[in-house]
Design a protein around this motif. Sequence first.
Motif, PDB file in Angstrom:
ATOM      1  N   LEU A  43      12.163  14.424  21.585  1.00 53.24           N
ATOM      2  CA  LEU A  43      12.328  14.030  22.981  1.00 53.24           C
ATOM      3  C   LEU A  43      10.990  13.950  23.695  1.00 53.24           C
ATOM      4  CD1 LEU A  43      14.602  13.786  25.383  1.00 53.24           C
ATOM      5  CD2 LEU A  43      13.739  16.057  25.957  1.00 53.24           C
ATOM      6  N   PHE A  93      17.582  20.943  26.309  1.00 53.65           N
ATOM      7  CA  PHE A  93      17.700  19.749  27.147  1.00 53.65           C
ATOM      8  C   PHE A  93      18.256  20.101  28.524  1.00 53.65           C
ATOM      9  CE2 PHE A  93      18.206  18.851  22.645  1.00 53.65           C
ATOM     10  CZ  PHE A  93      17.086  18.063  22.443  1.00 53.65           C
ATOM     11  N   ASN A 132      15.981  11.356  30.377  1.00 51.83           N
ATOM     12  CA  ASN A 132      16.083  11.467  28.922  1.00 51.83           C
ATOM     13  C   ASN A 132      16.835  12.730  28.516  1.00 51.83           C
ATOM     14  OD1 ASN A 132      14.628   9.125  28.703  1.00 51.83           O
ATOM     15  ND2 ASN A 132      12.729  10.089  28.029  1.00 51.83           N
ATOM     16  N   LEU A 159      19.053  11.113  19.310  1.00 54.21           N
ATOM     17  CA  LEU A 159      17.797  10.638  19.901  1.00 54.21           C
ATOM     18  C   LEU A 159      17.586   9.147  19.649  1.00 54.21           C
ATOM     19  CD1 LEU A 159      15.729  12.545  21.415  1.00 54.21           C
ATOM     20  CD2 LEU A 159      17.341  13.786  19.960  1.00 54.21           C
TER      21      LEU A 159
END
Length: 405
Positions: free
Chosen positions: A156, A326, A297, A184
């Motif tokens: 990421l 995340f 993202n 991803l």
Amino acid sequence: MPVVPRSTSPGAATADDAVSQPVSWLAAVSIALRIAAAGALIFGPWTNEAVELAGWDIERFWEIAGISGRHWIDEPVEYPPGSVVLIEALVGSSIVGAHRLLVAISLVIDLSLAAALNRWVDRNAAAAYLILGLPLVPGGLLRFDLWVALLALAALLVLPRRKPLAFGALVATGAAIKIMPVVLIPLALATRQFRSAIAASALGVVAMAGWLAYGSSDAIGQVLSLRDATGWHVESLPGAAIALFGAETSRLEADAFRIGTMSTTLANVGRLIFAAAVVALAWARAAHKRTADDNANAVMVLGMLAALVVTAPLLSPQFLLWLTPFAAVAASHLGWRHPLIATTTATVVITGATLAAFGPPDLHGTPPAALLTIRNLMLIAVVALSWRELSVSCERPTNKNAPSS
């Protein structure tokens, strides 16, 4: 306590530092508890003998390492090739030694995740990660979920830097251990990083070809079916519902507690729903004018992982650790009061509390089944809230220093 985003004004910075002190304190406590948990797992005295590790993941690792012949061909194996390589590297002449080594390396990886967030995002993200994962300590130290989460986070972070080979290698390596980093690739496509998506896909195809050449085409089926397990994992969406509304009890099957009879049709419907969620999230992410937006993202990956976990026939508690890096990145932008972050936090807390209170053998009871059903519904909410955040944020300017909602 919300994580307060950094501010560019001197006065606001002082206020932010004062507000974030409790968060920093809790993050420090989280580190101490991780070290204490690792110490207890390594030095025992309840893990000093092989018999004391019966039923633990390391026992299954020991069995896999002891296979004479080819994995997936001479004996069924429910792990993908990357996990098998790690198992073979970890397991030596002693199952107790292998257990200690696994815990020690997992602790280093866990703290490395926090360090990476501190270095490449900010200290609020690092603190958020340490706090979010706390309810699932020490489960994360006993498996490879943190290992693959580190690879996915690295992918990421490298994606906006336009290094397709590095991105592809991280995704392919992580996916060889556990499938999670594959999400991803849709992110790369949604952010128009086509070379990175192609690199990850190509390296993945090469790895897959090598795996099939060694383990035969049946290897994929063994992993997907978890060695031909017949029941739903008791913590999965269907499994918890069966436990809550039915009269069945769970049984130990293929090293996990399962309930009922798994429907291939329903499992495939779950995979289709996951694919639809990925498309919806990617479509919302693609609407952003800025492709290098860490928050967007992270939100897209968070939503995809929640969809992957909640639609799977196996939902082990450590899978929630996939979400935490995340969610931490998003928390540093949005604050803990944001519905997406609050809901994600609640799913982790409910999971850890339910496992601590009832334990895996008793999760078919009404109270734990009700809690797990609520947790699973909240995972669905994480998917919807991720899509909503992407849809709303694409209509407003990106400003990391804006007050948290």
